[in-house]
Design a protein around this motif. Sequence first.
Motif, short mmCIF file in Angstrom:
data_model
loop_
_atom_site.label_atom_id
_atom_site.label_comp_id
_atom_site.label_asym_id
_atom_site.label_seq_id
_atom_site.Cartn_x
_atom_site.Cartn_y
_atom_site.Cartn_z
N LEU A 2 8.95 -7.42 -11.43
CA LEU A 2 9.69 -6.56 -10.52
C LEU A 2 9.01 -5.05 -11.01
O LEU A 2 9.35 -4.24 -10.50
N GLN A 5 8.83 -2.19 -7.87
CA GLN A 5 9.79 -2.59 -7.08
C GLN A 5 10.91 -1.16 -6.98
O GLN A 5 11.06 -0.77 -8.11
N THR A 59 2.91 0.00 -8.65
CA THR A 59 2.43 -0.83 -7.77
C THR A 59 0.94 -1.14 -7.60
O THR A 59 0.19 -0.01 -7.49
N GLN A 78 0.79 -5.01 0.96
CA GLN A 78 2.12 -5.01 0.82
C GLN A 78 2.83 -3.82 1.05
O GLN A 78 2.05 -2.69 0.53
#
Length: 84
Positions: A2, A5, A59, A78
């Motif tokens: 995660l 996220q 990220t 992404q």
Amino acid sequence: RLVGQVLGHPGRLPEVYITIRVKYHLLRRLLGVKADGDKAARVSRMRKGETLMVNIGSTSTSAKVLSAEGHAVMELQQPVCTEV
């Protein structure tokens, strides 16, 4: 996994980006890498089509360089939700 996220109410989260435009500065030499003898390895210019690893917040994702003149424009592998 995660990491990176984001969860929140619809309409209250930051924008989601697929491409980003960033100002960058390249180091003259690579740190911790030796080339011939005791000389440090030189850094080459960023090129169109090159793939880089970028960190945005927590990220990590790869990004393809679309343009590198003045500011770099990159297409992210992404999507990233972040505030600019």
